[in-house]
Each structure stands twice: as structure tokens, then as C-alpha cells.
Design an enzyme around this catalytic site. Structure first.
Site, PDB file in Angstrom:
ATOM      1  N   GLN A 126       0.922 -12.947   7.322  1.00  0.00           N
ATOM      2  CA  GLN A 126       0.130 -12.539   6.162  1.00  0.00           C
ATOM      3  C   GLN A 126       0.982 -12.559   4.896  1.00  0.00           C
ATOM      4  O   GLN A 126       0.461 -12.343   3.805  1.00  0.00           O
ATOM      5  CB  GLN A 126      -0.414 -11.130   6.380  1.00  0.00           C
ATOM      6  CG  GLN A 126      -1.386 -10.993   7.540  1.00  0.00           C
ATOM      7  CD  GLN A 126      -1.756  -9.539   7.792  1.00  0.00           C
ATOM      8  OE1 GLN A 126      -0.973  -8.785   8.363  1.00  0.00           O
ATOM      9  NE2 GLN A 126      -2.941  -9.150   7.375  1.00  0.00           N
ATOM     10  N   ASP A 186      12.116   1.350  12.532  1.00  0.00           N
ATOM     11  CA  ASP A 186      12.574   0.336  11.589  1.00  0.00           C
ATOM     12  C   ASP A 186      12.549  -1.029  12.267  1.00  0.00           C
ATOM     13  O   ASP A 186      13.155  -1.232  13.329  1.00  0.00           O
ATOM     14  CB  ASP A 186      13.986   0.670  11.126  1.00  0.00           C
ATOM     15  CG  ASP A 186      14.514  -0.345  10.133  1.00  0.00           C
ATOM     16  OD1 ASP A 186      14.251  -0.186   8.933  1.00  0.00           O
ATOM     17  OD2 ASP A 186      15.174  -1.305  10.577  1.00  0.00           O
ATOM     18  N   ARG A 219       0.784  -1.235   0.000  1.00  0.00           N
ATOM     19  CA  ARG A 219       0.000   0.000   0.000  1.00  0.00           C
ATOM     20  C   ARG A 219       0.814   1.283   0.000  1.00  0.00           C
ATOM     21  O   ARG A 219       0.321   2.327  -0.380  1.00  0.00           O
ATOM     22  CB  ARG A 219      -0.927   0.021   1.231  1.00  0.00           C
ATOM     23  CG  ARG A 219      -1.984  -1.043   1.172  1.00  0.00           C
ATOM     24  CD  ARG A 219      -2.798  -1.078   2.458  1.00  0.00           C
ATOM     25  NE  ARG A 219      -3.847  -2.071   2.364  1.00  0.00           N
ATOM     26  CZ  ARG A 219      -3.653  -3.375   2.472  1.00  0.00           C
ATOM     27  NH1 ARG A 219      -2.446  -3.832   2.705  1.00  0.00           N
ATOM     28  NH2 ARG A 219      -4.643  -4.222   2.357  1.00  0.00           N
ATOM     29  N   SER A 225       2.620  -5.088  10.067  1.00  0.00           N
ATOM     30  CA  SER A 225       1.286  -5.219   9.465  1.00  0.00           C
ATOM     31  C   SER A 225       0.501  -3.937   9.656  1.00  0.00           C
ATOM     32  O   SER A 225       0.490  -3.354  10.751  1.00  0.00           O
ATOM     33  CB  SER A 225       0.520  -6.388  10.106  1.00  0.00           C
ATOM     34  OG  SER A 225      -0.804  -6.441   9.608  1.00  0.00           O
ATOM     35  N   SER A 226      -0.177  -3.518   8.618  1.00  0.00           N
ATOM     36  CA  SER A 226      -1.044  -2.343   8.714  1.00  0.00           C
ATOM     37  C   SER A 226      -2.319  -2.649   9.483  1.00  0.00           C
ATOM     38  O   SER A 226      -3.045  -1.745   9.883  1.00  0.00           O
ATOM     39  CB  SER A 226      -1.396  -1.838   7.312  1.00  0.00           C
ATOM     40  OG  SER A 226      -2.040  -2.874   6.569  1.00  0.00           O
ATOM     41  N   CYS A 234      -7.739 -29.925  -8.569  1.00  0.00           N
ATOM     42  CA  CYS A 234      -7.315 -31.170  -7.914  1.00  0.00           C
ATOM     43  C   CYS A 234      -6.250 -30.974  -6.857  1.00  0.00           C
ATOM     44  O   CYS A 234      -5.911 -31.916  -6.130  1.00  0.00           O
ATOM     45  CB  CYS A 234      -6.844 -32.183  -8.951  1.00  0.00           C
ATOM     46  SG  CYS A 234      -5.241 -31.788  -9.724  1.00  0.00           S
ATOM     47  N   CYS A 265      -3.628 -27.641 -15.704  1.00  0.00           N
ATOM     48  CA  CYS A 265      -3.154 -28.815 -14.979  1.00  0.00           C
ATOM     49  C   CYS A 265      -3.021 -30.015 -15.916  1.00  0.00           C
ATOM     50  O   CYS A 265      -3.937 -30.319 -16.688  1.00  0.00           O
ATOM     51  CB  CYS A 265      -4.112 -29.133 -13.837  1.00  0.00           C
ATOM     52  SG  CYS A 265      -3.685 -30.599 -12.873  1.00  0.00           S
ATOM     53  N   ASN A 297       5.545  -1.300  13.932  1.00  0.00           N
ATOM     54  CA  ASN A 297       5.232  -0.949  12.546  1.00  0.00           C
ATOM     55  C   ASN A 297       5.701   0.483  12.305  1.00  0.00           C
ATOM     56  O   ASN A 297       5.610   1.335  13.196  1.00  0.00           O
ATOM     57  CB  ASN A 297       3.724  -1.059  12.304  1.00  0.00           C
ATOM     58  CG  ASN A 297       3.370  -1.089  10.832  1.00  0.00           C
ATOM     59  OD1 ASN A 297       3.892  -1.909  10.077  1.00  0.00           O
ATOM     60  ND2 ASN A 297       2.485  -0.206  10.416  1.00  0.00           N
ATOM     61  N   HIS A 305      -2.323 -16.047   4.017  1.00  0.00           N
ATOM     62  CA  HIS A 305      -2.573 -15.609   2.644  1.00  0.00           C
ATOM     63  C   HIS A 305      -1.826 -16.453   1.624  1.00  0.00           C
ATOM     64  O   HIS A 305      -1.668 -16.063   0.476  1.00  0.00           O
ATOM     65  CB  HIS A 305      -2.220 -14.128   2.489  1.00  0.00           C
ATOM     66  CG  HIS A 305      -3.081 -13.231   3.321  1.00  0.00           C
ATOM     67  ND1 HIS A 305      -2.700 -11.963   3.728  1.00  0.00           N
ATOM     68  CD2 HIS A 305      -4.319 -13.423   3.851  1.00  0.00           C
ATOM     69  CE1 HIS A 305      -3.651 -11.422   4.446  1.00  0.00           C
ATOM     70  NE2 HIS A 305      -4.645 -12.287   4.547  1.00  0.00           N
TER      71      HIS A 305
END
Length: 253
Positions: free
Chosen positions: A106, A242, A41, A200-201, A137, A159, A225, A126
Site C-alpha cells: 500500500q 517493532d 493516521r 498495515s492498519s 496521456c 503536460c 503491526n 496505491h
């Protein structure tokens, strides 16, 4: 409490980790930026250049499947050689000494595994972009195999077992979350007494719900963060610095 600087945040974090029985690291894209992988983002992030392709469009359109794979090959050229950063190695150290039973992430970049956390103890909410699966399959394919065939036909291959569509093993917008990973992440969250939300946001749901689940269950919540998050005001410790710099002292060899 919002730490006034990285050193203060590191000191308080060390005290909290020392006193905790079960630490659960929960990571987002910010932990991998020092490895050369941009987040999604921020200015210059991946989504500022190409809007993500929703799962429904991938399934419905050969053109979208081809485009998705073209983007994946570009990412491979740019970031395929990325190595774990200080943050990854610090969390692997917590795992090795028995403080953290697993890492919930994530991210899709496989860097926690590369840092030394066993694959079975990296809970990927994710998915993973380093290999592909048939959507019908479930057969696994390596990205190099897909690329080889794409370069011959200029189309994403289907596949070889069932003719289904082959997609990176990631969770796209509109695609169902992995049930087993979500269940395990919930169980780990309810077990911990210190939850570390790192890089993570905390805006992508349902994954973003885990920090609050931990907090409501009595765990202390740390947010590390660069940018503020919507959960800062309820966290026990917030460090805007950081990530690599803050976590580097926790790396053990």
C-alpha cells in the site's frame, strides 16, 4: 494466536515461513516508519497535519493542484533521502531465496524497489510518489522537472504533450484503483499459503480485503503491526511489536 512478546512472535514466524511454499508479504506504512517516513493516521502522522486532497478536487481546481504539489515538495525535503529499513531488507531476502514471488504494498515510497525487489515484482496498490504522470496521456515526468517549473511560475505545470494535468503517480481518494495491480495482487493472494500483513492498519479498502481473501482460500495469516487491527482475531499469528526488530533476523546478505 497473539504472541506474548517480539521474540516469541519471531520464533513462530520463522517456523511458519520455513514450512510455507509461497509467502506473500503485504505491507503498509508501518514498515517505513523506522526509515523516517511517518505513517498517516497516528499522532504526528501526515494526515494529522494536512487532510488528503481528494482526486475530484485535484482535477477541478488549479489551487488544489498547486497545493498538492507544494505538499509533495515538502515531503521530498523531509523524507527524500529515506533508505530501506530492516523490514524492507528482510522481505527482499525472502524474495531472493525464492520464498516470496513478489511484494504487494500500500506504500508509495519506492523503498521495496530500493531494497532489491525488482520493480516488476513490487505490486503497488496505491501507486508511487517518486515520479508523476499526465492524467490524460500517461506521459511520465520526474518530480525534479515539475519542481523546477513550479518554482518559476508558482503553479503546477501541465503536460507538454497534451496539456493534461500532471499528478504524482499515486492513487488519491476518489481515484480509481489500478486494475492491473489489483488483479495481480488477487492472483498472488490466491496462490500463497502464507500471507504476511506487515505494518498495515488494514482499514483502507479494497486493499484491506486481501488478507481475508488469503485466509478464506486456506492460507495462514500473520499480522505484524504495532497496533491491533480488526483482523487480529482471525489471524493465525499476531505480533504487536517493532517491525524492524522482529524481521531483522530474516535479513540475509
Amino acid at each position: 494466536m497473539i504472541a506474548s512478546d517480539a521474540e516469541t512472535g519471531r520464533k513462530h514466524l520463522a517456523e511458519m515461513i520455513e514450512s510455507a511454499s509461497v509467502v506473500l508479504p503485504f505491507t503498509g506504512a508501518g514498515i517505513s516508519t523506522e526509515c523516517g517516513i511517518p505513517d498517516f493516521r497516528s499522532p504526528g502522522g501526515l494526515w494529522t497535519k494536512n487532510a488528503p486532497i481528494p482526486f475530484g478536487e485535484f482535477v477541478a481546481s488549479r489551487e488544489m493542484r498547486d497545493e498538492a504539489w507544494r505538499r509533495r515538495f515538502v515531503i521530498e525535503e523531509q523524507f527524500g533521502a529515506a533508505q530501506p529499513g530492516r523490514g524492507h531488507r528482510a522481505l527482499a531476502s525472502l524474495y531472493r531465496i525464492g520464498k516470496a514471488p513478489a511484494v504487494v504494498t500500500q506504500n508509495i515510497d519506492n523503498l521495496h524497489q530500493a531494497s532489491g525487489v525488482p520493480e516488476d515484482d513490487v505490486v503497488e496498490l496505491h501507486g508511487n510518489t517518486t515520479y508523476a504522470l499526465c492524467l490524460s496521456c500517461g506521459r511520465r515526468y520526474e518530480v525534479a522537472w515539475v519542481k523546477e517549473r513550479f518554482e518559476v511560475t508558482d503553479h503546477a505545470p501541465d503536460c507538454t504533450s497534451c496539456g493534461g494535468y500532471i499528478k504524482t503517480a499515486t492513487v488519491s481518494f476518489g481515484q480509481a484503483m489500478p486494475e492491473a495491480a489489483m488483479r495481480r495482487a488477487e492472483a498472488l493472494t490466491l496462490r500463497c499459503d502464507l500471507f504476511l500483513a506487515i505494518g498495515s492498519s488494514l482499514v483502507v479498502w479494497p486493499a484491506a480485503g486481501f488478507p481475508m481473501l488469503a485466509k478464506r482460500n486456506g492460507a495462514r495469516l500473520v499480522i505484524l503491526n504495532r497496533e491491533p487491527t480488526e483482523f487480529d482475531e482471525v489471524a493465525d499469528l499476531v505480533v504487536h511489536a517493532d517491525i524492524g526488530n522482529v524481521l531483522a533476523p530474516f535479513v540475509t546478505h
